[in-house]
Write a protein that holds these residues in place. Sequence first.
Motif, mmCIF file in Angstrom:
data_model
loop_
_atom_site.group_PDB
_atom_site.id
_atom_site.type_symbol
_atom_site.label_atom_id
_atom_site.label_comp_id
_atom_site.label_asym_id
_atom_site.label_seq_id
_atom_site.Cartn_x
_atom_site.Cartn_y
_atom_site.Cartn_z
ATOM 1 N N LYS A 1 0.553 7.393 11.941
ATOM 2 C CA LYS A 1 0.686 8.068 10.657
ATOM 3 C C LYS A 1 0.255 9.524 10.812
ATOM 4 C CE LYS A 1 -0.470 3.937 7.925
ATOM 5 N NZ LYS A 1 -0.824 3.055 9.073
ATOM 6 N N THR B 1 2.660 10.208 5.953
ATOM 7 C CA THR B 1 3.900 9.519 6.275
ATOM 8 C C THR B 1 3.712 8.645 7.499
ATOM 9 O OG1 THR B 1 6.267 9.806 6.755
ATOM 10 C CG2 THR B 1 4.768 11.415 7.705
ATOM 11 N N LYS B 2 4.420 7.524 7.535
ATOM 12 C CA LYS B 2 4.380 6.620 8.677
ATOM 13 C C LYS B 2 5.529 6.955 9.621
ATOM 14 C CE LYS B 2 4.492 2.440 7.181
ATOM 15 N NZ LYS B 2 4.318 1.024 6.779
ATOM 16 N N ASN C 1 5.782 5.241 12.553
ATOM 17 C CA ASN C 1 6.077 3.829 12.786
ATOM 18 C C ASN C 1 4.853 3.048 12.334
ATOM 19 O OD1 ASN C 1 4.202 3.792 15.037
ATOM 20 N ND2 ASN C 1 5.834 4.679 16.299
ATOM 21 N N GLU C 2 4.800 1.763 12.615
ATOM 22 C CA GLU C 2 3.686 0.952 12.121
ATOM 23 C C GLU C 2 2.376 1.259 12.829
ATOM 24 O OE1 GLU C 2 3.790 -0.722 9.487
ATOM 25 O OE2 GLU C 2 5.943 -0.481 9.224
ATOM 26 N N ASP D 1 8.068 3.122 1.420
ATOM 27 C CA ASP D 1 7.515 2.355 2.532
ATOM 28 C C ASP D 1 6.857 3.248 3.580
ATOM 29 O OD1 ASP D 1 8.253 -0.010 1.407
ATOM 30 O OD2 ASP D 1 10.101 -0.235 2.581
ATOM 31 N N ASN D 2 7.405 4.458 3.763
ATOM 32 C CA ASN D 2 6.872 5.342 4.806
ATOM 33 C C ASN D 2 6.261 6.624 4.251
ATOM 34 O OD1 ASN D 2 9.253 6.498 3.932
ATOM 35 N ND2 ASN D 2 9.870 7.219 5.969
#
Length: 240
Positions: free
Chosen positions: A200, A193-194, A196-197, A142-143
């Motif tokens: 990145k 990598t994220k 947060n939303e 996800d990240n």
Amino acid sequence: MPKIMNKILVVILSVSLSTIYFFSSTIAISDDKNSSNWFVEGRYQKSLDEHPKFKDNETDSTKIITVFNENWDDLSSYGIGVGYDLKKTKSSFVLSYEYFGTSHYTSDSSVTQAGTKNGPLKTPMKMKNTMLEFNQKYYIKDNLFLIGILGIGQSTIKSQKYSAYAYNRWYYNLGSSIKKNNTSTRFGLGVGTKINEKLKIIGIIQHSDYGIMEVNDTAGSTTESQTKATEASIRLRLSF
């Protein structure tokens, strides 16, 4: 002046990226559906390996046919871009502007068509690049994601008067400058990598071809060198 400008750009980029990071860390993590498709991006691109290729367009016996130990001292750059995410396809487009400051083409020696050996050569140039990139992401987690890039744009390269070593001394301010616009291209692969939303961080190894630098020599013809580089690109991307 170029050194001062580079220091100013470093400070501006550092402050901007720190501000972006601080601001983004205060934003609550939201669902992908609620996050914006638009983003801004700051980038630093460190040149790892340059690929100069000298060419002398002279036609008589003074034409240089062999060059030894040619190099660019640095083709690193700073940049900023604006982009748009196509979330369903996990792809995006980024329009960026990159500033290189002053770089120097150098060679240790050369040989002419007549067999004459010349001494070292040093030619400075200033370059900037505007590029449209296509990015494609593949999420591992996800990240965490892989990313591939393809880019096409326009570089502007302005050569400066060059210096050459002959007869046991350096000669400066030789020839005259040429301003040249080239089509630039780029491809690369990296990982991101994220945080947060909204934020990145992306690292990419890329190959960029910025075209040709040309300079008028003292004989009235032109010499040229390719401006290609393998680069490590670090990008901070903030949705808004």
